[in-house]
Design a protein around this motif. Structure first.
Motif, PDB file in Angstrom:
ATOM      1  N   ASP A 173      29.196   4.935 -17.242  1.00  0.00           N
ATOM      2  CA  ASP A 173      29.158   5.825 -16.069  1.00  0.00           C
ATOM      3  C   ASP A 173      29.135   5.020 -14.777  1.00  0.00           C
ATOM      4  OD1 ASP A 173      29.041   7.911 -17.829  1.00  0.00           O
ATOM      5  OD2 ASP A 173      26.887   8.245 -17.615  1.00  0.00           O
ATOM      6  N   ASN A 174      28.356   3.939 -14.770  1.00  0.00           N
ATOM      7  CA  ASN A 174      28.163   3.155 -13.545  1.00  0.00           C
ATOM      8  C   ASN A 174      29.298   2.184 -13.262  1.00  0.00           C
ATOM      9  OD1 ASN A 174      25.660   4.398 -13.178  1.00  0.00           O
ATOM     10  ND2 ASN A 174      24.580   2.833 -14.382  1.00  0.00           N
ATOM     11  N   ARG A 175      30.201   2.035 -14.213  1.00  0.00           N
ATOM     12  CA  ARG A 175      31.255   1.025 -14.029  1.00  0.00           C
ATOM     13  C   ARG A 175      32.669   1.603 -14.085  1.00  0.00           C
ATOM     14  NH1 ARG A 175      26.807  -1.228 -15.509  1.00  0.00           N
ATOM     15  NH2 ARG A 175      26.318  -3.407 -15.000  1.00  0.00           N
ATOM     16  N   VAL A 176      32.794   2.910 -14.068  1.00  0.00           N
ATOM     17  CA  VAL A 176      34.127   3.502 -14.018  1.00  0.00           C
ATOM     18  C   VAL A 176      34.712   3.249 -12.634  1.00  0.00           C
ATOM     19  CG1 VAL A 176      33.293   5.783 -13.281  1.00  0.00           C
ATOM     20  CG2 VAL A 176      35.466   5.589 -14.524  1.00  0.00           C
ATOM     21  N   ASN A 177      36.027   2.961 -12.568  1.00  0.00           N
ATOM     22  CA  ASN A 177      36.615   2.663 -11.262  1.00  0.00           C
ATOM     23  C   ASN A 177      36.832   3.944 -10.457  1.00  0.00           C
ATOM     24  OD1 ASN A 177      38.940   3.827 -12.290  1.00  0.00           O
ATOM     25  ND2 ASN A 177      40.078   1.921 -12.438  1.00  0.00           N
ATOM     26  N   PRO A 178      37.090   3.842  -9.151  1.00  0.00           N
ATOM     27  CA  PRO A 178      37.210   5.043  -8.306  1.00  0.00           C
ATOM     28  C   PRO A 178      38.289   6.009  -8.780  1.00  0.00           C
ATOM     29  CG  PRO A 178      36.996   3.081  -6.943  1.00  0.00           C
ATOM     30  CD  PRO A 178      37.172   2.614  -8.347  1.00  0.00           C
ATOM     31  N   GLU A 179      39.378   5.491  -9.351  1.00  0.00           N
ATOM     32  CA  GLU A 179      40.452   6.368  -9.824  1.00  0.00           C
ATOM     33  C   GLU A 179      40.121   7.021 -11.167  1.00  0.00           C
ATOM     34  OE1 GLU A 179      41.641   3.326  -7.099  1.00  0.00           O
ATOM     35  OE2 GLU A 179      40.916   3.099  -9.170  1.00  0.00           O
ATOM     36  N   ARG A 180      39.040   6.571 -11.788  1.00  0.00           N
ATOM     37  CA  ARG A 180      38.570   7.087 -13.081  1.00  0.00           C
ATOM     38  C   ARG A 180      39.645   6.934 -14.175  1.00  0.00           C
ATOM     39  NH1 ARG A 180      33.862   9.416 -12.742  1.00  0.00           N
ATOM     40  NH2 ARG A 180      34.075  10.326 -14.821  1.00  0.00           N
ATOM     41  N   ILE A 181      40.372   5.832 -14.114  1.00  0.00           N
ATOM     42  CA  ILE A 181      41.368   5.565 -15.154  1.00  0.00           C
ATOM     43  C   ILE A 181      41.053   4.267 -15.901  1.00  0.00           C
ATOM     44  CG2 ILE A 181      43.228   6.849 -14.044  1.00  0.00           C
ATOM     45  CD1 ILE A 181      44.304   4.204 -12.976  1.00  0.00           C
ATOM     46  N   ASN A 182      39.962   3.580 -15.503  1.00  0.00           N
ATOM     47  CA  ASN A 182      39.561   2.349 -16.182  1.00  0.00           C
ATOM     48  C   ASN A 182      38.128   2.021 -15.793  1.00  0.00           C
ATOM     49  OD1 ASN A 182      39.729   0.028 -17.785  1.00  0.00           O
ATOM     50  ND2 ASN A 182      41.777  -0.476 -17.039  1.00  0.00           N
ATOM     51  N   PHE A 183      37.645   0.896 -16.334  1.00  0.00           N
ATOM     52  CA  PHE A 183      36.275   0.477 -16.048  1.00  0.00           C
ATOM     53  C   PHE A 183      36.271  -0.897 -15.396  1.00  0.00           C
ATOM     54  CE2 PHE A 183      35.984   3.348 -19.678  1.00  0.00           C
ATOM     55  CZ  PHE A 183      34.977   4.212 -19.274  1.00  0.00           C
ATOM     56  N   ASN A 184      35.296  -1.113 -14.524  1.00  0.00           N
ATOM     57  CA  ASN A 184      35.108  -2.435 -13.930  1.00  0.00           C
ATOM     58  C   ASN A 184      34.233  -3.262 -14.879  1.00  0.00           C
ATOM     59  OD1 ASN A 184      36.561  -1.834 -11.515  1.00  0.00           O
ATOM     60  ND2 ASN A 184      34.775  -0.691 -10.775  1.00  0.00           N
TER      61      ASN A 184
END
Length: 670
Positions: free
Chosen positions: A297-308
């Motif tokens: 949850d805390n590492r999803v990227n702003p576009e919500r298509i991947n994770f940081n």
């Protein structure tokens, strides 16, 4: 930038097998709208619109044909942002949810008439937006009004009408089937607990998809928990019976939404792509796993298509500070999934193992050491491979095993005799290596014996008449023994089959096949004649301290199978003698490049391979050759040329080769 809507629709691909995809797009849009409204009692209703009963239009099930659908929800509605996104081709407004902005184009692909009516809240007031949408006019008859009262509730209806062929005829007609397909398409929302109330309404009949999921699918769901570096992860799995898809997936979620996914067949070898698993009752299902965690949850990227999240473990960061890598998360998840699916995959593993064993025992005994020494590696071979691909996989493992044995051999040879006496583990390693090396040698011998059997079968087949009643040409049999117009420098050891004539010929030093004499390396002869095979033993480059350029020379001459007519100047014996005289008249280069002559005592050997016809028999008798004991050939010696000649019939050639190898053939049941 303007868009040609009719051209855009024409170029939008929608297979007729996906007739319900436009409806699915509308339903997913409604789910998103309900999520955005943050309503606790959100709903999505799908109203099936049927035509009137008409002759020829009633289905076999007695239902009037479906003409369209109305999708109703109490979500956020077509406010300014959503409306402007609707007007924008390929909008990225909802890309974070996996939307591609083409859903409305799919509507127009299948439906001629679309009407949208939306009541939404704008600050403290309610507004009503209404418009039509079609291919010819795009958005038209757009009406927007303030309702000037708060006595309304948000509600949007999307009316998809005038269902077009071929989609209309391909669309399932039963409401229960449509409901199940909607569930199939939207399964992640139900499994993650984010689906609003979804109903399919067909006249007076209503199907609650949520209840269907709870009663029929949820019992096949499990929740697993694991921990990585203090972070908890939750894996919710589903054995999805009746699913249209056969792709087994692990989905990574953030805030109860799917963000990305992996195909599990890439990580679990016994899962076959696009093939369902069967349970203990032989019922097929698709496996779906949904992974969630506050870490994700805390590492999803702003576009919500991947994770940081780093893909791999960072060895240069101290343990306490480094992030958990995606590989660590995937490996932990896959480990749980493997254990969960193990009882169902055991049958696949057993069947795969039997297929591999049958192939090795019946067709490829050269791989038998793998059954004893590489069982874990064999487990990594995918199931259901075609024979050709299975052989490639086994060849890869065999090559890896051979390399490991070679490395072990080098290590063993580095030990001293004292090491073996002092340390028992060295002696154990040596005996283990010796056992593996011997088994590997046996497999290579089996491979070579099988190769010989196949080559002899091919050779024998080439001696028979073809479908036109004709025999093969000389070059056809020549090519099997050694490739035409090449030398031993060009041809790999495995490609030559001189052993058919004589095993000793395999170990030559230089060979020229159908090459002009004046082009042969280290030989200077003024002749362009081309012996079929010219073989040198011990060429000058390898001779030490003497002038003899080589120890012996072999000439092989082929004739067409069953050739009956020869002119007097086509006598193969005379032909071979002429080659020998020309070679003897030439000069050779020694290892320093100096020219040397051929000693008179250098022996020549000649093989004439042909069928013993009347003409050949006459040539042999004129040369005072003796018949072989089996009467299938002749032999003779020319003392002036120091040449021994054998005339071998094709029958004798094949029979002798079979006899030399018959013991090995029998050992392998060939």
């Amino acid at each position: 930038m303007q868009i040609n809507l009719s051209g855009r629709i024409r170029n939008t691909h929608l297979p007729d097998s996906k007739a319900l995809l436009p409806l699915f797009e509308a339903v997913v849009n409604s789910i998103h709208a309900v999520e955005d409204a943050k309503s606790n009692n959100g709903f999505v209703k799908i109203l099936i619109q049927r035509g009137h009963f008409q002759t020829g239009l009633i289905g076999e099930d007695g239902l009037a044909p479906i003409e369209g659908f109305i999708v109703v929800d109490n979500g956020i509605g077509f406010d300014e942002k959503n409306y402007n996104s609707f007007l924008t081709s390929d909008s990225s407004w909802k890309i974070a949810r996996g939307s591609k902005g083409i859903g409305r184009f799919l509507w127009l692909k299948a439906f001629n008439s679309i009407t949208i009516v939306s009541i939404y809240k704008d600050a403290d007031k309610y507004c009503k937006r209404e418009f039509n949408f079609n291919t010819e006019r795009g958005v038209y008859e757009h009406l927007l009004q303030d309702l000037n009262t708060s006595n309304f509730e948000c509600e949007t209806s999307i009316k998809l009408m005038d269902f077009q062929n071929p989609y209309r005829t391909k669309c399932p007609q039963e409401a229960s089937v449509i409901a199940r397909k909607i569930l199939d398409h939207c399964i992640s929302y139900f499994l993650l607990g984010t689906a609003p109330l979804i109903e399919v309404i067909d006249g007076g009949h209503s199907i609650n998809i949520n209840n269907y999921f709870i009663n029929n699918l949820q019992p096949n769901s499990e929740t697993h928990e694991f921990e990585l570096s203090g972070q908890k992860f939750y894996l919710k799995s589903l054995k999805f019976y009746g699913s249209e898809t056969s792709e087994h997936k692990l989905c990574y979620c953030a805030n109860h939404r799917e963000v990305k996914s992996d195909n599990l067949d890439k990580y679990i070898v016994d899962l076959t792509k696009n093939r369902k698993i069967r349970d203990e009752d032989n019922k097929p299902f698709t496996y779906l796993g949904y992974l969630s965690s506050s870490y994700l949850d805390n590492r999803v990227n702003p576009e919500r298509i991947n994770f940081n999240i780093p893909e791999e473990h960072d060895d240069f960061v101290i343990e306490e500070l480094r992030d958990i890598s995606l590989i660590e998360i995937r490996n932990a998840s896959v480990s749980i999934i493997k254990e969960e699916l193990s009882p169902f995959l055991q049958t696949i593993r057993d069947h795969k193992e039997q297929e591999i064993r049958n192939y090795i025992f019946n067709d490829a005994p050269e791989y038998r050491p793998l059954l004893k020494y590489a069982t874990e590696s064999l487990e990594q071979i995918p199931p259901g491979l075609p024979t050709a691909k299975l052989d490639i996989e086994l060849h890869k493992l065999q090559s890896k095993f051979e390399l490991e044995i070679k490395e072990q051999g080098r290590e063993i040879l580095s030990y001293s005799v004292e090491d073996f006496k002092k340390y028992p583990e060295y002696s154990y390693k040596f005996h283990q290596f010796l056992e593996q090396y011997n088994d590997l040698g046996k497999s290579k011998l089996a491979d070579y014996v099988i190769h010989k059997k196949i080559i002899l079968d091919i050779f024998e087949k080439n001696l028979k008449k073809d479908d036109d009643g004709k025999y093969k040409l000389e070059r056809d049999v020549h090519e099997i023994v050694f490739p035409l117009r090449s030398t031993s420098e060009d041809v790999a050891f495995e490609r030559q089959n001189l052993w058919i004539i004589d095993e000793k010929l395999t170990y030559h030093q230089y060979l020229a096949s159908d090459q002009p004499l004046d082009t042969i390396e280290n030989l200077e002869v003024d002749s362009s004649e081309r012996p079929d095979l010219l073989i040198f033993n011990n060429p000058i480059a390898f001779v030490e301290g003497e002038d003899q350029p080589y120890s012996s020379v072999v000439i092989v001459e082929f004739k067409r199978p069953m050739r009956g007519t020869y002119k007097d100047n086509e006598n193969p014996i005379t032909q071979v003698y002429d080659y020998i005289r020309k070679i003897k008249s030439g000069t050779f280069s020694d290892k320093e490049g100096r020219l040397v002559t051929l000693p008179e005592h250098t022996p020549f050997y000649a093989y004439i391979i042909c069928d013993i016809t009347v003409k050949i028999k006459g040539f042999a008798e004129d040369a005072t050759y003796y018949p072989t004991p089996d009467l299938q050939g002749y032999f003779g010696y020319n003392p002036r040329l120091n040449t021994y000649v054998e005339i071998l019939s094709f029958t004798k050639l094949i029979n002798d080769a079979k006899k030399r190898n018959n013991v090995l053939f029998k050992k392998l049941n060939l």
